[in-house]
Structures are given as structure tokens and as C-alpha cells.
Design an enzyme around this catalytic site. Sequence first.
Site, PDB file in Angstrom:
ATOM      1  CG  ASN A 187       3.695   1.856  -4.505  1.00  0.00           C
ATOM      2  OD1 ASN A 187       2.250   2.624  -5.003  1.00  0.00           O
ATOM      3  ND2 ASN A 187       3.585   1.422  -3.858  1.00  0.00           N
TER       4      ASN A 187
ATOM      5  N   PRO B  13       0.750  -1.179  -0.397  1.00  0.00           N
ATOM      6  CG  PRO B  13      -0.815  -1.678   1.926  1.00  0.00           C
ATOM      7  CD  PRO B  13       0.424  -1.689   0.987  1.00  0.00           C
ATOM      8  CB  CYS B  14       1.509   3.992  -2.370  1.00  0.00           C
ATOM      9  SG  CYS B  14      -0.556   3.613  -2.911  1.00  0.00           S
ATOM     10  CD  GLN B  15      -2.696   3.464   1.982  1.00  0.00           C
ATOM     11  OE1 GLN B  15      -2.356   2.867   0.697  1.00  0.00           O
ATOM     12  NE2 GLN B  15      -3.685   2.228   2.378  1.00  0.00           N
TER      13      GLN B  15
END
Length: 343
Positions: A119, A80-82
Site C-alpha cells: 500500500n 486500493p487505499c483511497q
Amino acid sequence: MGNKTVLDLFCGCGGLSLGFEMADYQVILAIDNWEDALLTYRHNHHNTQTYNGDLLNLDPADMKIQFGLSHIDVIVGGPPCQGFSVAGKRIIDDDRNKLYKSFVRFVEYFQPNAFVMENVPNILSIGGGAIKDAILRDFEKLGYKVSYKVLIASDYGVPQNRRRAIFVGLKDCLFEFPIKSIDFPVTTKEALSDLPEDGIADGEPYPISPMSNYQRMMRQRAIGLFNHQISIHTEETRRIIAMVPDGGNYKDLPESMWNLRKVHIAWTRMNSQKPCFTIDTGHRHHFHYMFNRIPTVRESARIQSFPDDFVFLGSKTSQYKQVGNAVPPYMAFALAKQIEKYL
């Protein structure tokens, strides 16, 4: 069984896994911490072991023993990139970055011949490229040569202009990304025109014959139609959608209605003559090119290139999220075929 082995981290419902399986790899183990997605994963990937665990706290050595893993050829996944926080030119070590670090940790432990990390495209530009540089450094320290590129799914037969940043690492050379596999992208209409306006009970026969090569491919192994239950909108919502033409958006409405929904993507219709825009995880702002409703889970899955025999489980809200979060299998397949040349 494929003979090249894959470990899928943050596997979701298994879009990346499916693409690699289509290219004759064997996915040995898939890990995620969202049980809904894993239910769907297990239902569709019968030969893969799954593990529900938080990758933050998983020790690769424990996984190796528990699942009898020996050599892994490829590690794939989309952390996850957040999570990325940046200060100046460096990633700050806050907890949210550690999911990405756990991907690095698994690569370090198993030393696969290749890894694929996917991503969002802006991961390349956040913090003036600080995150991208940190990713390259982390893997180069482990002895990998890393290539990265933003791929557009519609270049690989997916009826969607989804853009994803892909990092591929190899031990002894730089990876060359696959070139476009099709000259004419698959349009939304070519993807969806055989799916009816009304909902269908799971497993019922298709009421309409296939009208494109893509539809025939999607149906190849299906025993009936699944995940095609429609959402019922209010009369008012349907009336507004009906005012938007094929491929149109809120700007086609009277200006007095532009602020009915506070997001710029509101009231957007798919364009029947082009690949779809990126489908999201079910925010209900995007509508079918012809019918006055949001796409069904099956229509969304078609847009992502999941074949019709891939059945989604869980609540409808959860199914939309599973589909929207996935890597399009056809794009994953193109990467898998290209990586094969280097293994």
C-alpha cells in the site's frame, strides 16, 4: 513451474505476480476488476488463470471450486487505499474499506502460510496509526504474526525511489524484511539511455546497443522494442521543457511561469544520475532527463523494472495507468526470495 502457489488479489497488470514468478513461485489465480489490466496480465502470464470480478462481492469458497484451488502458500495484493475512513482511533466500516476487508476474508478462508499486502506509505500514519493498528489486529485474530515496513524500490535494483508500505504475515514467526540487494542504485540514465528519442513501431529492432548491465537484463528475452511510442507535445510545451535542466523542475523557469500548471510536481525532469522519482499513472508533468517529452510507456516500464518482453496492451492512457499502478517486479522478487526462507 514453481511449486509454491500464489493467489494475487487486485493483481493489476501483474507486477507482484511477475516478481514471484521470477523467484519460481506459481501464480495459480489472479483477480482484478479492470479488464484492460487483465488483458495485459493474460498476455504476459500464460500459466495463470485470471478472473474479472469485484472482490467486494467474491466468495473465496466459490473461487476455490471454480478454479480448483487447493492449498495456497502465499496470498499477495494491494487493495486500493483511497478507501480508508477513520474516526478517532478506528476504521469506520464504510463501503470503501470493504475492499481491504475482502483481502482479509481471502486470507481467513485459505489460511496461506504467508501473505503480502502492499500500500501507500501514509497508510501507516493515517488517523494517527489507526488503520495500521486495525490491519495488525485483523490479521492477528486470524493467527498471523505481522511485520510492516516502508521499502524503497531503489534498494532492490529498481531505478526508482518509489516507497511502498508492505505488510507480511506469517503463521509462526515475524518476517524479517530483505536487506538492500545493491550498493549503488541504478540511475535513470542506466535504465533508459538505450531507448531512442523518437517513437518506434511495436516489434521493431532496437536502434541502439545496450550501454549498462540493467539494459542488458531488461532486453534479455525481448524480440524487439514494444510500447515505445512518443507523445507529441505542443511547440510551446516543448519550448518550456527545454528550459528545465536535467534533474530540474519548475523553479528553473522564470518566476512568471511558475503557475502555468497548478501542481508542485509540474515541469519536473528526471535526474539522469539518480534513480527516478516515483512515476505516476501518466499525469504528464514529468519529463525525460534529456528529451523534451514525457517518458514513453516502455521508459516508464523500465523505471518500474518490467523487462522489455513484458508487453502492455490497451490504449496508451490505459498502459500508463497500468504501469504506474504496478508493484515493481524487482522489489516483489526480493520479497518473494525472502519469504521462501520461511515457507
